[in-house]
Design an enzyme around this catalytic site. Structure first.
Site, mmCIF file in Angstrom:
data_model
loop_
_atom_site.group_PDB
_atom_site.id
_atom_site.type_symbol
_atom_site.label_atom_id
_atom_site.label_comp_id
_atom_site.label_asym_id
_atom_site.label_seq_id
_atom_site.Cartn_x
_atom_site.Cartn_y
_atom_site.Cartn_z
ATOM 1 N N HIS A 166 0.302 27.451 -7.743
ATOM 2 C CA HIS A 166 -0.079 27.954 -9.066
ATOM 3 C C HIS A 166 -0.367 29.445 -8.965
ATOM 4 O O HIS A 166 -1.048 29.897 -8.041
ATOM 5 C CB HIS A 166 -1.300 27.193 -9.572
ATOM 6 C CG HIS A 166 -1.884 27.795 -10.799
ATOM 7 N ND1 HIS A 166 -1.124 28.079 -11.916
ATOM 8 C CD2 HIS A 166 -3.144 28.210 -11.103
ATOM 9 C CE1 HIS A 166 -1.889 28.622 -12.837
ATOM 10 N NE2 HIS A 166 -3.118 28.719 -12.371
ATOM 11 N N ASN B 14 -0.962 34.645 -15.180
ATOM 12 C CA ASN B 14 -1.234 33.212 -15.027
ATOM 13 C C ASN B 14 -0.779 32.495 -16.298
ATOM 14 O O ASN B 14 -1.362 32.696 -17.364
ATOM 15 C CB ASN B 14 -2.738 33.030 -14.795
ATOM 16 C CG ASN B 14 -3.150 31.581 -14.607
ATOM 17 O OD1 ASN B 14 -2.386 30.667 -14.893
ATOM 18 N ND2 ASN B 14 -4.360 31.381 -14.138
ATOM 19 N N CYS C 183 -3.936 23.988 -15.406
ATOM 20 C CA CYS C 183 -3.017 24.699 -14.507
ATOM 21 C C CYS C 183 -2.367 23.783 -13.465
ATOM 22 O O CYS C 183 -1.438 24.187 -12.769
ATOM 23 C CB CYS C 183 -3.737 25.849 -13.820
ATOM 24 S SG CYS C 183 -4.441 27.006 -14.995
HETATM 25 O O1 UT7 Z 1 -5.738 29.226 -13.557
HETATM 26 C C1 UT7 Z 1 -6.993 28.697 -13.271
HETATM 27 C C2 UT7 Z 1 -7.433 29.212 -12.022
HETATM 28 N N1 UT7 Z 1 -7.994 30.545 -12.189
HETATM 29 C C3 UT7 Z 1 -8.223 31.241 -11.125
HETATM 30 O O2 UT7 Z 1 -7.876 30.808 -10.044
HETATM 31 C C4 UT7 Z 1 -8.968 32.545 -11.256
HETATM 32 C C5 UT7 Z 1 -9.849 32.706 -10.046
HETATM 33 N N2 UT7 Z 1 -10.681 33.896 -10.066
HETATM 34 C C6 UT7 Z 1 -10.171 35.131 -9.957
HETATM 35 O O3 UT7 Z 1 -8.985 35.325 -9.917
HETATM 36 C C7 UT7 Z 1 -11.143 36.281 -9.820
HETATM 37 O O4 UT7 Z 1 -12.450 35.788 -9.618
HETATM 38 C C8 UT7 Z 1 -11.137 37.229 -11.041
HETATM 39 C C9 UT7 Z 1 -9.843 38.004 -11.069
HETATM 40 C C10 UT7 Z 1 -11.298 36.423 -12.324
HETATM 41 C C11 UT7 Z 1 -12.290 38.254 -10.948
HETATM 42 O O5 UT7 Z 1 -12.237 38.946 -9.722
HETATM 43 P P1 UT7 Z 1 -13.550 39.163 -8.865
HETATM 44 O O6 UT7 Z 1 -13.179 39.973 -7.713
HETATM 45 O O7 UT7 Z 1 -14.149 37.810 -8.613
HETATM 46 O O8 UT7 Z 1 -14.437 40.048 -9.840
HETATM 47 P P2 UT7 Z 1 -15.880 39.735 -10.437
HETATM 48 O O9 UT7 Z 1 -15.794 38.641 -11.450
HETATM 49 O O10 UT7 Z 1 -16.845 39.574 -9.319
HETATM 50 O O11 UT7 Z 1 -16.180 41.075 -11.192
HETATM 51 C C12 UT7 Z 1 -16.369 42.301 -10.465
HETATM 52 C C13 UT7 Z 1 -16.644 43.409 -11.444
HETATM 53 C C14 UT7 Z 1 -17.764 43.090 -12.432
HETATM 54 O O12 UT7 Z 1 -18.492 44.266 -12.645
HETATM 55 P P3 UT7 Z 1 -19.880 44.524 -11.855
HETATM 56 O O13 UT7 Z 1 -20.776 43.400 -12.280
HETATM 57 O O14 UT7 Z 1 -19.552 44.488 -10.406
HETATM 58 O O15 UT7 Z 1 -20.311 45.861 -12.354
HETATM 59 C C15 UT7 Z 1 -17.037 42.750 -13.689
HETATM 60 O O16 UT7 Z 1 -17.799 43.014 -14.851
HETATM 61 O O17 UT7 Z 1 -15.477 43.658 -12.234
HETATM 62 C C16 UT7 Z 1 -15.863 43.663 -13.621
HETATM 63 N N3 UT7 Z 1 -14.706 43.205 -14.384
HETATM 64 C C17 UT7 Z 1 -13.752 44.040 -14.851
HETATM 65 N N4 UT7 Z 1 -13.616 45.365 -14.763
HETATM 66 C C18 UT7 Z 1 -12.520 45.899 -15.333
HETATM 67 C C19 UT7 Z 1 -14.382 41.944 -14.726
HETATM 68 N N5 UT7 Z 1 -13.225 41.936 -15.404
HETATM 69 C C20 UT7 Z 1 -12.822 43.212 -15.488
HETATM 70 C C21 UT7 Z 1 -11.701 43.851 -16.059
HETATM 71 N N6 UT7 Z 1 -11.581 45.184 -15.945
HETATM 72 N N7 UT7 Z 1 -10.714 43.152 -16.683
#
Ligand code: UT7
Length: 324
Positions: A251, A281, A118
């Site tokens: 980005h 992204n 990225c």
């Molecule tokens: O390009 C390279 C750089 N990439 C980035 O910069 C990405 C950086 N990270 C992020 O943008 C965020 O961390 C994410 C968008 C990937 C995730 O957001 P988050 O607020 O960190 O969520 P999380 O991973 O802590 O997940 C929270 C909950 C989980 O469920 P529980 O364990 O709380 O029950 C996940 O299983 O959300 C759940 N979850 C989803 N639910 C519905 C994860 N993905 C999804 C989904 N739909 N697509």
């Protein structure tokens, strides 16, 4: 010593637009549960463009390159170097840059790919600037292009909802007027475990895990801190204040990352170019796509100062300060 100046830009997005609702419905047929609400609230993404299966990165890159050449009023024969950033090349070799070189008939150009995920476009732009400043090139086509949909695990909801496909390009030319006025790149390979697609083809077989895997929270924290530090560093080295920046083009990974970044730097939201709502992204394509949009909609007019920033797999990150 001449400056390297952006004299044209272009972009290409595949025609298939997939909204969050469309994607959620499609994923439900595989037993993968997600929703428009979750994707919007956690990321700011509303839709993405996805290439049809079989469409290659070089095809998107070629169309973006042609658009950039037209915008610059330049002929392909005037290009003496093509630097193409991608993590989804058509082949192991030849490079995707060489495929574009053939497609646009840039018969006087050398061509190579840059692999910095990225951060790829920021790396490619910095590389191109060095060629121009050293007098080794006059007109460089710098491209960021990806078909990230091809390396996603569509059963992994924590990653597959985040990405889209597309390509953006600029023509960077030697100029007496200021263009790029600062650049700083970084890497930390020890961070591989939090973001990788750690597979390859060996002895004719796929070895390892070829899909993108990410520890989202770890990447989120790293991205905010890396981009904040990098912005301060490149501005300090160039002797400009953060207040002098007209537009930030970071980005496009997550709207919450952009908000944190703006808050930490004291940059207001209206100065941050956002395209991730429409493009998601697109990895190496995200910065040139956003740059092209901001040029075309009249924000990045000549004289404006833009801070371009990349962060991603490697880990890699970096910033480029550009006087338009
Ligand atoms: O390009 C390279 C750089 N990439 C980035 O910069 C990405 C950086 N990270 C992020 O943008 C965020 O961390 C994410 C968008 C990937 C995730 O957001 P988050 O607020 O960190 O969520 P999380 O991973 O802590 O997940 C929270 C909950 C989980 O469920 P529980 O364990 O709380 O029950 C996940 O299983 O959300 C759940 N979850 C989803 N639910 C519905 C994860 N993905 C999804 C989904 N739909 N697509």
């Amino acid at each position: 010593m001449p400056y390297a100046k952006i004299v044209g830009s272009g972009s290409y997005l595949p025609p298939k637009v997939v909204s969050n609702d469309d994607l959620a419905a499609d994923l439900a047929t595989r037993g993968v549960e997600t929703s428009d609400q979750w994707i919007r609230e956690r990321t700011g993404i509303q839709q993405r463009h996805l290439a049809e299966r079989g469409v290659k990165t070089s095809e998107l890159a070629t169309l973006a390159a042609k658009a950039a050449l037209e915008d610059a009023g330049a002929q392909a024969s005037e290009i003496d170097l093509i630097v193409l950033a991608t993590s989804t090349p058509d082949f192991v070799f030849p490079s995707t840059a060489c495929l574009v070189q053939a497609n646009i008939q840039a018969t006087n150009a050398a061509a190579f790919d840059v692999q910095a995920v990225c951060s790829g476009f920021v790396y490619a732009l910095t590389t191109a600037e060095v060629y121009i400043k050293a007098g080794r090139a006059k007109n460089v086509l710098v491209i960021g292009a990806e078909t990230f949909s091809s390396i996603l695990d569509w059963n992994d909801r924590s990653t597959c909802v985040l990405f889209g496909d597309g390509a953006g390009a600029v023509v960077l030319s030697a100029s007496e007027e200021p263009g790029i006025i600062g650049a700083k790149l970084h890497a930390d390979g020890t961070k591989m475990p939090i973001l990788s697609a750690a597979g390859n083809v060996s002895y004719g077989e796929v070895v390892g895990d070829p899909f993108l895997r990410m520890d989202g929270q770890a990447v989120f924290k790293f991205a905010v801190n890396a981009l904040t530090q990098s912005a301060h560093q490149v501005c300090d080295e160039a002797g400009v204040s953060l207040d002098d920046i007209d537009y930030m083009i970071p980005h496009q990974a997550n709207l919450r990352i952009l908000s944190f970044l703006g808050r930490k730097l004291g940059v207001s939201d209206d100065k941050i170019v956002v395209t991730l709502d429409k493009h998601a992204n697109t990895s190496a394509a995200s910065v040139p796509l956003a740059l092209d949009q901001a040029r075309k909609d009249g924000r990045l007019v000549p004289g404006k100062l833009a801070l371009l920033q990349g962060v991603g797999g490697g880990f890699t990150w970096g910033s480029v300060l550009v006087r338009m």
